[in-house]
Enzyme design. Structure first.
Site, short mmCIF file in Angstrom:
data_model
loop_
_atom_site.label_atom_id
_atom_site.label_comp_id
_atom_site.label_asym_id
_atom_site.label_seq_id
_atom_site.Cartn_x
_atom_site.Cartn_y
_atom_site.Cartn_z
N LYS A 13 52.03 34.95 38.69
CA LYS A 13 53.29 35.72 38.84
C LYS A 13 54.28 34.98 39.74
O LYS A 13 55.46 34.87 39.42
CB LYS A 13 53.04 37.12 39.43
CG LYS A 13 52.11 37.99 38.63
CD LYS A 13 52.01 39.40 39.21
CE LYS A 13 51.42 39.47 40.60
NZ LYS A 13 49.99 39.11 40.69
N ARG A 88 52.39 48.30 42.41
CA ARG A 88 50.95 48.07 42.20
C ARG A 88 50.19 49.37 42.05
O ARG A 88 48.98 49.34 41.85
CB ARG A 88 50.39 47.32 43.42
CG ARG A 88 50.18 45.82 43.18
CD ARG A 88 49.82 45.25 44.52
NE ARG A 88 48.99 44.09 44.50
CZ ARG A 88 49.46 42.87 44.79
NH1 ARG A 88 50.74 42.66 44.97
NH2 ARG A 88 48.62 41.86 44.88
N ARG A 127 43.51 27.60 45.23
CA ARG A 127 44.95 27.77 45.48
C ARG A 127 45.34 27.28 46.88
O ARG A 127 44.72 27.60 47.88
CB ARG A 127 45.29 29.25 45.33
CG ARG A 127 46.73 29.57 45.48
CD ARG A 127 47.07 30.81 44.72
NE ARG A 127 46.59 32.04 45.32
CZ ARG A 127 46.88 33.24 44.83
NH1 ARG A 127 47.64 33.36 43.76
NH2 ARG A 127 46.41 34.32 45.40
N ARG A 160 45.19 30.63 51.59
CA ARG A 160 45.39 32.00 52.06
C ARG A 160 44.07 32.61 52.50
O ARG A 160 43.05 32.40 51.86
CB ARG A 160 45.98 32.85 50.94
CG ARG A 160 47.47 32.74 50.85
CD ARG A 160 47.99 33.37 49.61
NE ARG A 160 47.48 34.73 49.37
CZ ARG A 160 47.93 35.53 48.41
NH1 ARG A 160 48.89 35.11 47.61
NH2 ARG A 160 47.44 36.72 48.23
N ARG A 171 39.88 42.32 45.36
CA ARG A 171 41.27 42.42 44.86
C ARG A 171 41.29 42.65 43.34
O ARG A 171 42.13 43.38 42.83
CB ARG A 171 42.05 41.16 45.25
CG ARG A 171 42.37 41.13 46.74
CD ARG A 171 42.70 39.74 47.22
NE ARG A 171 43.94 39.24 46.71
CZ ARG A 171 44.22 37.94 46.57
NH1 ARG A 171 43.33 37.03 46.91
NH2 ARG A 171 45.38 37.57 46.12
#
Ligand code: AMP
Length: 214
Positions: A13, A88, A127, A160, A171
């Site tokens: 996203k 969300r 990531r 992160r 998540r």
């Protein structure tokens, strides 16, 4: 053009929102980025949000709704915006609709980016984000030229804290339970399009643009 990008963590996203921002000149609004910078600066909001974020659960609706309400009232959102990571929950979606209708605005497009869970876990584990300019990398699929250094600005890259395997699993579960119902919510309003989030970044972007301009 008021756009929502929906999709699980790691779907891309943020990457796609950045490309749309440069194409259309409208801001990317990422609640995750706003919350992370509040945590970093230890603001009241950041201190409240931190424990939820660290465990992979959602920050309470009241806090994120207040963030978005303020952000959408900025003058740079008049021509449009790209929401990345908001709403969300159904309560956030209802609150968004209410705040926009108060200003005679509405959502024009909702695009769901779909990627299977196995691929998502692989992506998120690798990531990396630049401390300086925020550019994203992936140590496996899209590595920087020099290890841990940003190709664009030379700053250090970091992982992160919530991109660990355990938090990622939490998540994904939160996404299934609380966010996935938004797909039906926006489909019932005839606003939803789905785009496969696999393939090259440019290919996915072309499909997205096709929906937005088609
Ligand atoms: P993201 O960068 O979008 O993956 O968001 C990172 C974390 O910030 C999430 O796991 C949540 O804890 C929190 N967060 C971001 N956006 C929202 C939202 N709209 N509602 C609740 N929590 C959020």
């Amino acid at each position: 053009m008021n756009i929502i990008l929906l999709g699980p963590p790691g779907a891309g996203k943020g990457t796609q929102a950045k490309l749309l921002t440069s194409r259309y000149g409208i801001p990317q609004i990422s609640t995750g980025d706003i919350l992370r910078s509040a945590v970093k600066e230890s603001t009241y909001l950041g201190n409240k949000a931190k424990e939820f974020m660290d465990s992979g659960s959602l920050v309470p609706d009241s806090l994120v709704i207040a963030i978005i309400k303020e952000r959408l009232s900025s003058s740079d959102c008049i021509r449009g915006f790209i929401l990345d990571g908001f709403p969300r929950t159904l309560a956030q979606a209802d609150a968004l609709e209410l705040m926009l209708s108060g200003d005679y605005r509405n959502i024009d497009h909702v695009i769901a980016i779909t990627v299977n869970n196995e691929e998502l876990i692989g992506r998120v584990m690798g990531r990396l984000t630049c401390k300086g300019c925020g550019r994203g990398y992936n140590s496996k699929f899209d590595p920087p030229q020099v290890v841990d250094k940003c190709d664009s600005c030379g700053s250090l890259l970091f992982q992160r804290e919530d991109d660990s395997p355990e938090t990622m699993r939490a998540r994904l579960q939160v996404y299934e339970e609380q966010t996935a119902p938004l797909i039906e919510y926006y489909a019932s309003k005839s606003l939803l399009r789905s785009v496969a989030g696999t393939g090259s970044i440019d290919e996915i972007n072309r499909n997205l643009v096709c929906f937005l301009e088609g």
